[in-house]
Design an enzyme around this catalytic site. Structure first.
Site, mmCIF file in Angstrom:
data_model
loop_
_atom_site.group_PDB
_atom_site.id
_atom_site.type_symbol
_atom_site.label_atom_id
_atom_site.label_comp_id
_atom_site.label_asym_id
_atom_site.label_seq_id
_atom_site.Cartn_x
_atom_site.Cartn_y
_atom_site.Cartn_z
ATOM 1 N N LYS B 168 82.542 23.803 48.551
ATOM 2 C CA LYS B 168 82.306 22.546 49.428
ATOM 3 C C LYS B 168 81.077 22.961 50.571
ATOM 4 O O LYS B 168 81.160 24.039 50.939
ATOM 5 C CB LYS B 168 83.418 22.196 50.229
ATOM 6 N N THR B 179 79.642 26.445 57.365
ATOM 7 C CA THR B 179 80.345 25.439 56.721
ATOM 8 C C THR B 179 80.308 25.384 55.228
ATOM 9 O O THR B 179 80.010 24.577 54.777
ATOM 10 C CB THR B 179 80.146 23.880 57.292
ATOM 11 N N THR B 383 80.687 16.706 63.638
ATOM 12 C CA THR B 383 81.362 17.742 62.689
ATOM 13 C C THR B 383 81.735 18.851 63.770
ATOM 14 O O THR B 383 81.264 18.899 64.716
ATOM 15 C CB THR B 383 80.508 18.405 61.825
#
Lengths: 383, 383
Positions: B168, B179, B383
């Site tokens: 991801k 991330t 985020t």
């Protein structure tokens, strides 16, 4: 009045046809004495443009009579031919002014990797020499603009003497002054060594702490000249304070005009173990694209502040760090603080205070947000 | 088939209501043995999220039976309460599976600085445990997506054994894996120390060299599990090669899906004095916003390549550096090379070759351009 605010300086700005727009693109600043102290700070990029290589040699003498500047071409990464072009420009300027080439510094800005059209530049220098005037400072400031939307000038008035200045830059502002051309003048009597120390100190806390996009140009040049025409000899501290005031004023103008920006962001890192730590943490924030886009979107995204300083080696304990955005302490002890909804980011000015709880030092880095217009301008404009 | 391609693994992905969209947001990957070797690489950010802190402890044993992952919340910078939430998630998962909490790693992604809604997450884990299936890999890959436009999975087939994987990430790709959540599985028999060495080597030349925007997240986690279900014991070199192939495939998928990008850029620095120098110079290019916007604008701006590497301390002589963009050597010896007009930048793939003429080492860094869509997405998405 720009660089001609102090006595004994003349300047001019003319259109030589280097810019396809026909806008002014050649500037000349001349020191008529009686003294010719000079100081300079240059880019630390390892590909210094030809004019930087030339001016660094010239300034080694700490004496200077004139600076010739052009926009419309950086003369960077142009090899031996490019250096010859700069040399020819200095020679031609010196001949027009009755000086030696070693008295003339050269500064250029524009596209990298393209030769300058000397058949236009040299006649432009001749025109500029003819146009020199004691009120020519504003014309010179206009002639060094590239993507700047407004000319940047400053005057710092003291008792019986003054400092004048002009600057060019709108993007590529970074530590060590990326794509920034600055000329500062003073009619005070200042020994060259005092002037150099004052200039280095002044840029160190102002122009070098503006980090708009983290990029570092090949052409950055800050030159200061002192001629003693006012007959006043200020102390070294007074010179340093006046130059710092002038450089800070110009730095804030550069920040406000950064390409496509919508925010002026002051990141202050407090209670750091050292000034170096404060600068490291501040620059990490200033260069974090995710934080800068969040601020463009009016999002007080303190998580991105922590993520940015979390990549540095600055001394701090993660669970003692506070972050305050426009007065609201949204992060306390490395965790959730006051409500992010309370932060008003609708204005242009943004303050981010990071408290490292690791010492007593602090520093401020200034930057801009990362906007759609920034991308648009920098993808369309070849520099 | 994702993480369930190798024998002896089950997985699931369900919607627990963490995402307001109602999309799947809880994934579970279970190793049914017989062996439970495990390895991991985590973010080096100094603000590691609660799940990273937990999983780092769990992985210290080099044994693992399950990984529970959630999107819709990073559980980062959430203090002691956030760590308790992660611990409770591991306990709950373990109870559902008849394991101990120390057998369960946790990974989270989403907004920083917000507590997870445990009243939704824990029932989601229960649902995921019920949904576990030997063909559940694709569901798990979908449940960890955030701004990803497509799920990322890989299978590397070998003679009698295989490696499966899911990832991801779409933005915030940076060195040390910003991330990025990755789970790799294999049914080969691999001792934990061999697996750890293979994983570290594999990520070092793939995921860690993808530097989409230079940002480094608080949550990056790459976990590998080996269960020996295939009854095959490959050599350490064979394991390393298969993991590198899988990790590289996932890295290229992450690059291709980076938020708002229009270019996949491979920056290869050749003839460097060391691999470290090549990486330093490559990363300087990958993080130069002016270069990245130029490429978005289809401008082969080699001056910005030189300006970027000119800020590094890599060993090179400026007048010996060549730059080749999509096959055209636009800069030769630090100066003007072949015509920039010859460079075709209309496709998505861009190669920038920098020849430092300073040694025999080389490395490639992958990045994206800086586009208007990147700014749009990252200013709108918290985020």
């Amino acid at each position: 009045m720009s660089v001609t605010a102090p006595q004994g300086f003349r300047a001019a700005g003319v259109a030589a046809g280097l810019k396809s727009s026909g806008a002014p693109d050649v500037a000349l600043v001349v020191n008529d004495g009686p003294q010719d102290s000079a100081a300079a700070v240059f880019t630390t990029n390892r590909f210094p443009a030809a004019p930087v290589q030339w001016s660094r040699q010239v300034l080694a003498t700490r004496r200077l009579r004139a600076v010739v500047l052009n926009s419309g071409g950086a003369n960077a990464c142009t090899g031996a031919e490019g250096f010859q072009d700069t040399h020819a420009t200095a020679e031609h300027t010196a001949a027009e002014l009755g000086l030696g080439a070693v008295d003339v510094a050269v500064a250029s800005t524009g596209l990298i990797g393209v030769r300058l059209p000397m058949d236009r530049l040299l006649p432009g220098v001749t025109d500029a020499a003819k146009a020199l005037a004691a009120d020519g400072g504003p014309d010179a400031a206009r002639a060094i603009m590239t993507t700047d939307s407004v000319p940047k000038t400053t005057v710092v008035q003291r008792d019986g003497w003054s400092v004048g200045g002009m600057a060019k830059g709108a993007g590529m502002l970074a530590p060590s002054l990326a794509t920034m051309l600055v000329v500062l003048t003073t009619d005070a009597s200042v020994p060259a060594d005092v002037l150099q120390a004052a200039l280095k100190g002044a840029t160190g806390v102002s122009l070098e702490r503006v980090d708009s996009d983290g990029c570092l140009s090949t052409n950055d040049t800050v030159i200061a000249m002192a001629n003693g025409a006012a007959g006043v000899t200020p102390t070294a501290e007074e010179v340093a304070a006046a130059l710092t005031e002038a450089a800070t004023d110009l730095a804030m103008q550069l920040l406000a005009d950064a390409e496509g920006s919508t925010k002026d962001i002051a990141i202050t890192v407090r209670n750091a173990a050292s000034v170096a730590d404060a600068l490291t943490a501040g620059r990490a924030c200033a260069r974090n694209n995710l934080l800068k886009t969040a601020l463009f979107g009016n999002d007080p995204n303190w998580g991105r502040v922590l993520a940015a300083i979390g990549t540095t080696d600055a001394a701090f304990e993660p669970d003692r760090v506070d972050v305050t955005i426009n007065g609201v302490t949204v992060c306390r002890g490395g965790a959730i603080g006051d409500p992010r909804e309370d932060v008003d980011l609708t204005g242009r000015a943004v303050t981010i205070d990071v408290d490292l709880a690791a010492g007593t030092e602090q520093a401020t880095i200034w930057t801009n947000d990362l906007s759609i217009a920034y991308v648009h301008e920098n993808s369309a404009y070849s520099t």
